[in-house]
Design an enzyme around this catalytic site. Sequence first.
Site, mmCIF file in Angstrom:
data_model
loop_
_atom_site.group_PDB
_atom_site.id
_atom_site.type_symbol
_atom_site.label_atom_id
_atom_site.label_comp_id
_atom_site.label_asym_id
_atom_site.label_seq_id
_atom_site.Cartn_x
_atom_site.Cartn_y
_atom_site.Cartn_z
ATOM 1 C CE LYS A 190 2.390 0.321 12.892
ATOM 2 N NZ LYS A 190 1.061 0.563 12.259
ATOM 3 C CB CYS B 201 4.210 6.224 7.393
ATOM 4 S SG CYS B 201 3.412 6.017 5.938
ATOM 5 N N GLY C 263 1.106 -9.508 9.850
ATOM 6 C CA GLY C 263 0.597 -10.643 9.257
ATOM 7 C C GLY C 263 0.111 -11.430 10.171
ATOM 8 C CG ASN D 207 -0.423 0.663 2.364
ATOM 9 O OD1 ASN D 207 -0.279 1.801 2.487
ATOM 10 N ND2 ASN D 207 -0.029 0.080 3.248
ATOM 11 C CB ILE E 220 -2.842 4.793 2.070
ATOM 12 C CG1 ILE E 220 -3.236 3.429 1.754
ATOM 13 C CG2 ILE E 220 -4.196 5.786 2.350
ATOM 14 C CD1 ILE E 220 -4.262 2.971 0.682
ATOM 15 C CB THR F 133 -2.884 -7.154 6.100
ATOM 16 O OG1 THR F 133 -1.822 -6.048 5.735
ATOM 17 C CG2 THR F 133 -3.424 -7.450 4.658
ATOM 18 C CB ILE G 173 7.550 -4.521 12.013
ATOM 19 C CG1 ILE G 173 6.594 -5.512 11.285
ATOM 20 C CG2 ILE G 173 8.507 -5.077 13.015
ATOM 21 C CD1 ILE G 173 7.437 -6.316 10.170
ATOM 22 C CG ASN G 174 4.573 1.047 9.624
ATOM 23 O OD1 ASN G 174 4.039 0.602 8.609
ATOM 24 N ND2 ASN G 174 4.222 2.217 10.052
#
Lengths: 261, 304
Positions: free
Chosen positions: B165, B129, B244, B68, B70, B266, B191-192
């Site tokens: 994070k 991010c 995950g 992604n 976004i 996700t 994790i990110n």
Amino acid sequence: MPIPYNRCKDVTVLSLTPHGPEGREHGLWLLELENPGLAKARPGQFAMLRPASWGFDPLWARPLSICRALPDRLVFNFLVAGRGTSALTRLSPGDKVTLWGPLGHGFAVEPGVRTLMLAGGIGIAPFVEYAAVHPTPGQLSLLFGHRPPLSCYPYEDLARTVGAESFQDRSAEDIPRFVELLEKRMAEHAGGLALACGPTPFLRSVKAAAEKYGVRCQISLENRMACGVGACLGCVAETPAGERVQTCTRGPVFWSNEITL
Amino acid sequence: MDLRVALAGLSLKNPVMTASGTFGYGQEFTPYGDLRTLGGIVVKGLSLKPRAGNPMPRVAETPSGMLNAIGLQNCGVETFLKDKLPFLPWRETPILANLYACDPDEFAELASVLAAEEGVAGLEVNISCPNVKEGGVLFGQDPAQAARVTEAVKKRAGNKPVIVKLSPNVADIVAIAKAVEAAGADIISLINTLTGMAVDVRTRKPRLANVVGGLSGPAIKPVALRCVWQVSRAVTVPVIGMGGIASAMDVLEFILAGAHAVQVGTANFIRPDFSFRLVEQLPGVAREMGVTDLESFRGSLKTA
């Protein structure tokens, strides 16, 4: 007393067939699933479908427009466009599919208003339900642009109840001729309502024609979606003001002046 | 079985939280389950002003994962507090705000606005991010920068716990974890996403308009587990694991590796009732695995 949440439903595949004699060749399929209670689906709404057999690959469910929501079954017409829809063609009767829906906004139903349905390719699917539930189907007409033979599509279902005409696009030269026809029909519907579903270039032509002839027009977008519920922000469409809005929850049907294509 | 978790002043009913950016502002998921049953909800990353995010296409499916880009599209903190937070069941379930800003001062300003809100139980600082040009993962890749942002937020967070994070896109995640712990982080979440890309040979174009994006989903679980294991042994503050998670067994794996709680990301896109079902399934799976209480189970991985 637990709250009755509208959880995802595991439904059974009733049938899966290539649509029309040449359907397999052209990748157009008709899928019938047990209806878990989506009787109130409005034409133009969609459902997310994810076969139980998928594991994590493909990861996302696939959004399919609801072609018919009958008490005993849901009917979907889909076109194989990638890995996910290709994997859907491997379903067999009795298989389980996780489904959530109906999702998004459907098409406006305005009884007594002359309504032109504009379908490009598999974009014809939601109009089958539209014509079936419309209280005054005599006010409806359909212009259908397609590439594979007509028999691949649920065209006959529509042509039985509404005034329908089709245009097969066989070469690049056909496209301007089709746009010309589309404009002609749009001009005839000035003051009425037009509804469109199909590939983006087709929708662009529809939007331009609607603006030119002052026809109120709704278009259904087919942007790539992950979740279908407005959370992932992957399917956004852009408004003329530059705002990015979720196609899954704010659409998939928009008034043509609400979005930029 | 008692699934409650005490987490730096937060009381969770169970260790299952939802991850930022994958659960909207909560309301999107109300047709699919009772928000009050979740251990915690981390809302979509917030910035001081609304952000439109990146152009389309923004998401791509990959084997057992997704990319992604976004770009932190969000409604801005003001709209969140006025229109989104009141809807959330914050008296029953901790609501955590995820913060994004371009510099430490802006982070601090955002932290003070959110810390003043009764309905916000804690602040998760996003220094990881990969999809924004300014700030983003850059803060999370350098221990000194990560510490500066953590300190700035901590000073303005009042009595609200500060979660930092972390990004896996670093050479030494433990060094970053230690730096943010020393700077006052109350909790570390990790994790990110991992930076990745996908291309289309037919069109010869990248599948994301941003070219690169963040990889998430079951495909990244081994990396996430490794990071949780490494970091939880190196710091004394609690760790929230994510990356995950797609089954109750995955939750147990993260707790075994050292996590106090987990965030589901996700998988909420795989099916919208995913997190609710996970909460229901966890006690049975834990029993089946002979786990009688989470505290003694946590970090009990046998590596020798």
